[in-house]
Design a protein around this motif. Structure first.
Motif, PDB file in Angstrom:
ATOM      1  N   THR A 169       0.869  -1.166  -0.014  1.00 45.96           N
ATOM      2  CA  THR A 169      -0.007   0.093   0.240  1.00 45.96           C
ATOM      3  C   THR A 169       0.857   1.180   0.147  1.00 45.96           C
ATOM      4  O   THR A 169       1.884   1.399   0.782  1.00 45.96           O
ATOM      5  CB  THR A 169      -0.813   0.064   1.300  1.00 45.96           C
ATOM      6  N   ALA A 170       0.516   2.180  -0.781  1.00 44.63           N
ATOM      7  CA  ALA A 170       1.050   3.317  -0.684  1.00 44.63           C
ATOM      8  C   ALA A 170       0.548   4.227   0.165  1.00 44.63           C
ATOM      9  O   ALA A 170      -0.477   4.537   0.323  1.00 44.63           O
ATOM     10  CB  ALA A 170       1.027   4.310  -2.192  1.00 44.63           C
ATOM     11  N   GLY A 171       1.422   4.809   1.187  1.00 47.60           N
ATOM     12  CA  GLY A 171       0.850   5.782   2.382  1.00 47.60           C
ATOM     13  C   GLY A 171       1.395   4.767   3.714  1.00 47.60           C
ATOM     14  O   GLY A 171       2.385   4.445   3.658  1.00 47.60           O
ATOM     15  N   VAL A 172       0.763   5.389   4.906  1.00 47.01           N
ATOM     16  CA  VAL A 172       1.192   4.855   5.971  1.00 47.01           C
ATOM     17  C   VAL A 172       0.663   3.625   6.150  1.00 47.01           C
ATOM     18  O   VAL A 172      -0.643   3.154   6.131  1.00 47.01           O
ATOM     19  CB  VAL A 172       0.559   5.744   7.356  1.00 47.01           C
ATOM     20  N   VAL A 173       1.561   2.620   6.568  1.00 50.84           N
ATOM     21  CA  VAL A 173       1.274   1.398   6.975  1.00 50.84           C
ATOM     22  C   VAL A 173       1.976   0.839   8.123  1.00 50.84           C
ATOM     23  O   VAL A 173       3.003   1.282   8.575  1.00 50.84           O
ATOM     24  CB  VAL A 173       1.794   0.357   5.844  1.00 50.84           C
ATOM     25  N   THR A 220       5.013   4.798   3.166  1.00 51.58           N
ATOM     26  CA  THR A 220       5.737   3.860   2.326  1.00 51.58           C
ATOM     27  C   THR A 220       6.056   4.753   1.084  1.00 51.58           C
ATOM     28  O   THR A 220       7.098   4.317   0.321  1.00 51.58           O
ATOM     29  CB  THR A 220       5.005   2.717   1.772  1.00 51.58           C
ATOM     30  N   VAL A 221       5.546   5.880   0.826  1.00 59.50           N
ATOM     31  CA  VAL A 221       5.889   7.060  -0.227  1.00 59.50           C
ATOM     32  C   VAL A 221       6.987   7.869   0.208  1.00 59.50           C
ATOM     33  O   VAL A 221       8.280   7.864  -0.571  1.00 59.50           O
ATOM     34  CB  VAL A 221       4.810   7.855  -0.268  1.00 59.50           C
ATOM     35  N   THR A 222       7.120   8.233   1.331  1.00 59.70           N
ATOM     36  CA  THR A 222       8.232   9.166   1.908  1.00 59.70           C
ATOM     37  C   THR A 222       9.453   8.316   2.685  1.00 59.70           C
ATOM     38  O   THR A 222      10.484   8.629   3.031  1.00 59.70           O
ATOM     39  CB  THR A 222       8.051  10.100   2.723  1.00 59.70           C
ATOM     40  N   ASP A 223       9.004   7.113   3.102  1.00 58.68           N
ATOM     41  CA  ASP A 223       9.933   6.306   4.160  1.00 58.68           C
ATOM     42  C   ASP A 223      10.236   6.837   5.348  1.00 58.68           C
ATOM     43  O   ASP A 223      10.926   6.518   6.065  1.00 58.68           O
ATOM     44  CB  ASP A 223      11.369   5.911   3.326  1.00 58.68           C
ATOM     45  N   GLU A 224       9.348   7.789   5.563  1.00 58.18           N
ATOM     46  CA  GLU A 224       9.266   8.199   7.165  1.00 58.18           C
ATOM     47  C   GLU A 224       8.697   7.377   8.085  1.00 58.18           C
ATOM     48  O   GLU A 224       7.566   6.839   7.796  1.00 58.18           O
ATOM     49  CB  GLU A 224       8.512   9.645   7.119  1.00 58.18           C
TER      50      GLU A 224
END
Length: 97
Positions: free
Chosen positions: A44-48, A67-71
């Motif tokens: 999923t793209a986003g917070v996981v 998962t988009v920014t790796d933050e």
């Protein structure tokens, strides 16, 4: 990354363990379905929510990661999500493929 047990640590001390997802009833799964649960990810793209392990202490915990920014958004002990242990049925009682 902030380890809930040890505080902020270098990211090299951690390993990723996969997405946090509901555990299916192992007595009703075929071997193929169990393998899909264990090995396939949603990506999923986003917070996981993910499993992470602090390797020096073998402490497993949950991290929320974008998962988009790796933050790393948040980390917390798994006990905040999982309140009870899971007892597995003896192999003789599990579903046959």
């Amino acid at each position: 990354m902030n380890c809930p047990l040890n505080g902020p640590r270098n990211i090299s001390e951690f390993v990723w363990g996969g997405e946090v997802k509901p555990m299916p009833d192992e007595t009703k799964l075929s071997d193929r379905e169990w393998a899909e649960y264990v090995f396939l990810e949603n990506n999923t793209a986003g917070v996981v929510r993910e499993w992470w392990c602090h390797v020096p202490t073998s402490f497993w915990f949950i991290a929320e990661r974008n998962t988009v920014t790796d933050e790393i958004v948040k980390t917390y002990p798994a006990s905040e999500v999982f309140k009870a242990r899971v007892d597995f049925a003896p192999k003789s009682e599990r579903a046959k493929p």
